[in-house]
Design a protein around this motif. Structure first.
Motif, PDB file in Angstrom:
ATOM      1  N   ALA A 190       6.185   1.682  -4.372  1.00  0.00           N
ATOM      2  CA  ALA A 190       6.271   0.959  -3.097  1.00  0.00           C
ATOM      3  C   ALA A 190       6.621  -0.503  -3.335  1.00  0.00           C
ATOM      4  CB  ALA A 190       4.955   1.076  -2.344  1.00  0.00           C
TER       5      ALA A 190
ATOM      6  N   SER B 167       6.220   1.582   2.765  1.00  0.00           N
ATOM      7  CA  SER B 167       6.034   2.993   3.114  1.00  0.00           C
ATOM      8  C   SER B 167       7.150   3.863   2.533  1.00  0.00           C
ATOM      9  CB  SER B 167       5.979   3.127   4.642  1.00  0.00           C
ATOM     10  OG  SER B 167       5.712   4.446   5.004  1.00  0.00           O
ATOM     11  N   GLU B 168       8.398   3.415   2.664  1.00  0.00           N
ATOM     12  CA  GLU B 168       9.535   4.166   2.104  1.00  0.00           C
ATOM     13  C   GLU B 168       9.420   4.289   0.591  1.00  0.00           C
ATOM     14  OE1 GLU B 168      12.983   1.995   3.346  1.00  0.00           O
ATOM     15  OE2 GLU B 168      12.598   2.400   5.472  1.00  0.00           O
ATOM     16  N   GLY B 169       9.047   3.194  -0.062  1.00  0.00           N
ATOM     17  CA  GLY B 169       8.909   3.221  -1.519  1.00  0.00           C
ATOM     18  C   GLY B 169       7.824   4.178  -1.965  1.00  0.00           C
TER      19      GLY B 169
ATOM     20  N   ALA C 295       6.872   6.839  -0.366  1.00  0.00           N
ATOM     21  CA  ALA C 295       7.380   8.193  -0.125  1.00  0.00           C
ATOM     22  C   ALA C 295       8.352   8.642  -1.213  1.00  0.00           C
ATOM     23  CB  ALA C 295       8.068   8.258   1.242  1.00  0.00           C
ATOM     24  N   ARG C 296       9.034   7.696  -1.834  1.00  0.00           N
ATOM     25  CA  ARG C 296      10.027   8.022  -2.867  1.00  0.00           C
ATOM     26  C   ARG C 296       9.435   8.185  -4.263  1.00  0.00           C
ATOM     27  NH1 ARG C 296      15.026   3.986  -1.233  1.00  0.00           N
ATOM     28  NH2 ARG C 296      15.401   4.937   0.799  1.00  0.00           N
TER      29      ARG C 296
ATOM     30  N   GLU D 159       9.407  -5.086   8.603  1.00  0.00           N
ATOM     31  CA  GLU D 159      10.309  -4.633   7.542  1.00  0.00           C
ATOM     32  C   GLU D 159       9.556  -4.431   6.231  1.00  0.00           C
ATOM     33  OE1 GLU D 159      14.343  -5.971   5.143  1.00  0.00           O
ATOM     34  OE2 GLU D 159      13.581  -7.259   6.736  1.00  0.00           O
TER      35      GLU D 159
ATOM     36  N   SER E 128       7.669  -1.208   6.410  1.00  0.00           N
ATOM     37  CA  SER E 128       8.586  -0.068   6.294  1.00  0.00           C
ATOM     38  C   SER E 128       9.039   0.132   4.853  1.00  0.00           C
ATOM     39  CB  SER E 128       9.809  -0.265   7.187  1.00  0.00           C
ATOM     40  OG  SER E 128       9.435  -0.234   8.536  1.00  0.00           O
ATOM     41  N   LEU E 129       9.364  -0.968   4.191  1.00  0.00           N
ATOM     42  CA  LEU E 129       9.818  -0.869   2.800  1.00  0.00           C
ATOM     43  C   LEU E 129       8.717  -0.342   1.883  1.00  0.00           C
ATOM     44  CD1 LEU E 129      11.857  -4.187   2.589  1.00  0.00           C
ATOM     45  CD2 LEU E 129      12.790  -1.868   2.453  1.00  0.00           C
TER      46      LEU E 129
ATOM     47  N   ALA F  55       0.656   5.571   4.025  1.00  0.00           N
ATOM     48  CA  ALA F  55       1.671   6.177   3.155  1.00  0.00           C
ATOM     49  C   ALA F  55       1.004   6.974   2.033  1.00  0.00           C
ATOM     50  CB  ALA F  55       2.591   5.101   2.585  1.00  0.00           C
TER      51      ALA F  55
ATOM     52  N   ARG G 158      -0.337  10.232   3.417  1.00  0.00           N
ATOM     53  CA  ARG G 158       0.725  11.243   3.561  1.00  0.00           C
ATOM     54  C   ARG G 158       1.006  11.950   2.236  1.00  0.00           C
ATOM     55  NH1 ARG G 158       2.552   7.319   7.103  1.00  0.00           N
ATOM     56  NH2 ARG G 158       4.037   6.412   5.640  1.00  0.00           N
TER      57      ARG G 158
ATOM     58  N   HIS H  24      10.324  -0.929  -4.373  1.00  0.00           N
ATOM     59  CA  HIS H  24      11.246  -0.782  -3.248  1.00  0.00           C
ATOM     60  C   HIS H  24      11.205  -2.012  -2.340  1.00  0.00           C
ATOM     61  CE1 HIS H  24      13.827   1.445  -0.561  1.00  0.00           C
ATOM     62  NE2 HIS H  24      12.993   1.226   0.455  1.00  0.00           N
TER      63      HIS H  24
END
Length: 189
Positions: free
Chosen positions: A86, A67-69, A71-72, A61, A64-65, A133, A136, A89
């Motif tokens: 990151a 990586s999501e942060g 990306a945002r 988790e 994932s958090l 991340a 990307r 988030h």
């Protein structure tokens, strides 16, 4: 035993942290952890492959958090701005319960070579996830790896401070640690 009550995984994590802190990691059995959680040994193994894993239950988790942060983060953000997003988030997902577990978790992990090794593996995994991340976002190495390493160090250093009762916000502490680590790295010239 209350086998079908909700939050079995969370109850196993809490029971493991409590028992490992009380009795020691080496001497505590999976059966004792399951019993403390009000579950069966079989339920323990449905959630965790071995007795050390409840201590590291959030690794996927957290990755994932982060990586999501990343990306945002806004378009055109610098590598450290991406890492900061990151951290924001990921740290926002932490609960007061996790804060309360922190000192016991730190003590238990520090008491065992096996657990310290697992913690090092967890850190390396998070650095890898955050590096990917950043890749990307077209941030190349070594910049991506260095920024990810600083971010994961800030994440862990801030967690230690936050769980020791410092500051109102894990996120604020993580941002402060990221800045301090960046500043320290700049003096290495």
């Amino acid at each position: 035993m209350a086998r079908w009550e909700p939050d079995a995984r969370l109850r196993l994590v809490q029971a493991a942290i409590d028992l490992y802190a009380e009795q020691g990691y080496e001497t505590t059995t999976v059966a004792q952890v399951a019993e403390r959680a009000g579950l069966t040994k079989a339920t323990f193994f449905r959630h965790f492959p071995d007795k050390r894993e409840p201590l590291f239950a959030g690794q996927e988790e957290h990755g994932s958090l982060l990586s999501e942060g990343a990306a945002r983060a806004p378009e055109g953000a610098t590598p450290l701005e991406v890492v900061g997003a990151a951290l924001d988030h990921a740290t926002a997902a932490f609960t007061p319960e996790q804060r309360a577990w922190g000192p016991r978790l730190h003590a238990v992990v520090g008491s065992s070579d096996e657990l310290r090794e697992r913690a090092a593996f967890k850190r390396a995994h998070l650095v890898g996830v955050l590096t990917e991340a950043l890749h990307r976002r077209e941030i190349d190495d070594p910049t991506a790896g260095i920024a990810a390493g600083l971010g994961v160090d800030a994440f862990h250093r801030a967690f230690d401070r936050w769980s020791d009762g410092e500051g109102p916000s894990y996120g604020e502490l993580a941002r402060a640690e990221l800045h301090a680590l960046y500043t320290a790295a700049a003096t290495l010239r």
